[in-house]
Design a protein around this motif. Structure first.
Motif, PDB file in Angstrom:
ATOM      1  N   ASP A  73     -72.064   6.914  13.701  1.00 12.48           N
ATOM      2  CA  ASP A  73     -70.612   6.836  13.849  1.00 12.48           C
ATOM      3  C   ASP A  73     -70.120   7.069  15.274  1.00 12.48           C
ATOM      4  N   VAL A  74     -70.854   6.538  16.220  1.00 12.61           N
ATOM      5  CA  VAL A  74     -70.386   6.553  17.607  1.00 12.61           C
ATOM      6  C   VAL A  74     -69.166   5.635  17.715  1.00 12.61           C
ATOM      7  N   GLN A  75     -68.131   6.105  18.415  1.00 11.22           N
ATOM      8  CA  GLN A  75     -66.905   5.312  18.553  1.00 11.22           C
ATOM      9  C   GLN A  75     -66.434   5.321  19.999  1.00 11.22           C
ATOM     10  N   PRO A  76     -65.667   4.299  20.367  1.00 11.02           N
ATOM     11  CA  PRO A  76     -65.084   4.314  21.720  1.00 11.02           C
ATOM     12  C   PRO A  76     -64.062   5.444  21.842  1.00 11.02           C
ATOM     13  N   VAL A  77     -63.989   6.015  23.031  1.00 12.58           N
ATOM     14  CA  VAL A  77     -62.973   7.026  23.338  1.00 12.58           C
ATOM     15  C   VAL A  77     -61.782   6.260  23.907  1.00 12.58           C
ATOM     16  N   GLY A  78     -60.771   6.043  23.100  1.00 12.87           N
ATOM     17  CA  GLY A  78     -59.669   5.164  23.516  1.00 12.87           C
ATOM     18  C   GLY A  78     -60.156   3.726  23.461  1.00 12.87           C
ATOM     19  N   ARG A  79     -59.311   2.821  23.913  1.00  9.00           N
ATOM     20  CA  ARG A  79     -59.676   1.401  23.807  1.00  9.00           C
ATOM     21  C   ARG A  79     -59.429   0.645  25.093  1.00  9.00           C
ATOM     22  N   LEU A  80     -60.254  -0.345  25.311  1.00 15.12           N
ATOM     23  CA  LEU A  80     -59.959  -1.334  26.350  1.00 15.12           C
ATOM     24  C   LEU A  80     -59.706  -2.647  25.627  1.00 15.12           C
ATOM     25  N   ASP A  81     -58.844  -3.482  26.185  1.00 15.86           N
ATOM     26  CA  ASP A  81     -58.590  -4.799  25.579  1.00 15.86           C
ATOM     27  C   ASP A  81     -59.868  -5.634  25.600  1.00 15.86           C
TER      28      ASP A  81
END
Ligand code: URA
Length: 240
Positions: free
Chosen positions: A98-106
């Motif tokens: 369950d690794v996830q991005p920290v915030g998002r980039l377009d």
């Protein structure tokens, strides 16, 4: 110091369900210090543990902290719709854990993307209260003017925001390029600020988070690495 049974260790590291991890061990797929260990109940010290599986050495990590140099045309969302997700650029064990991005980039933004499976870390890094600056290089459709830079520094009104948003820092790098530093992480913020200031963002790259720079990482687009404790310590506001 903490001990776990080998099947739980493999499951925690993203090698699949408990049942599947037990099968892997019983089938002799796992070795430690050069010896096959086929008893999945064996209790093992996790601190400093390295195990060998599928022809690779894996270090036990309670949590993973990763930085990816994101290429264009990958989505950060959990359920990507038009492009592959960024998790497809990482070993599949990271999706299992369950690794996830920290915030998002377009999808079309490139550059530094932090990823982790540590909830409190993700929360702290994303919190606007921490004021962690994010540095972007934006290529503009129209030439950059001093009015544009001034407008971004003094603040521009975005239609769904209660007050104007200002860059923490902004400077011209080239005829059609600026560097802009933001503390907030609002949806499409750089693109919308450029549009509100009368220009248009043609390409966007995130080049630093806090005091950790993309350049210092030496990653090509699509490459990732684990973050060291020293690198994590740089993900803070600058002291100046
Ligand atoms: N601002 C944007 O407009 N897009 C991003 O991906 C990041 C910041």
């Amino acid at each position: 110091m903490s001990k776990l049974s080998l099947d739980r260790i493999l499951q925690s590291q993203g090698f699949g369900s408990r049942k599947y991890c037990r099968e892997l061990v019983s089938d002799g797929e796992v070795s430690i210090a050069g010896e096959v260990v086929d008893d999945y109940k064996l209790s093992i010290e996790t601190d400093g543990l390295t195990f060998h599986i599928f022809e690779e050495d894996w270090e036990y990590r309670e949590h993973v902290y990763i930085v990816l140099n994101k290429p264009a045309n990958f989505e950060c969302s959990r359920k990507p719709s038009h492009h592959p997700g960024v998790l497809t650029l990482l070993p599949e064990q990271f999706s299992w854990r369950d690794v996830q991005p920290v915030g998002r980039l377009d999808h079309d933004t490139t550059g530094m993307l932090l990823m982790s499976d540590d909830g409190p870390f993700i929360h702290a890094q994303s919190s606007p209260k921490r004021h962690i600056p994010k540095v972007y290089q934006a290529t503009t459709a129209e030439p950059v003017s001093s009015e544009l830079v001034n407008a971004l520094l003094t603040g521009v009104q975005l239609h769904d925001e209660p007050a104007p948003l200002a860059a923490q820092w902004c400077r011209q790098l080239d005829t059609n390029q600026i560097e802009i530093v933001l503390e907030q992480g609002k949806y499409h913020q750089v693109k919308r600020m450029l549009a509100a200031a009368g220009n248009h963002c043609a390409a966007l790259q995130r080049t630093a988070i806090g005091q950790l720079t993309l350049e210092s990482l030496g990653l090509k687009e699509g490459e990732w690495s684990y973050l060291s404790a020293e690198q994590i310590a740089l993900l803070v506001p600058s002291e100046i």
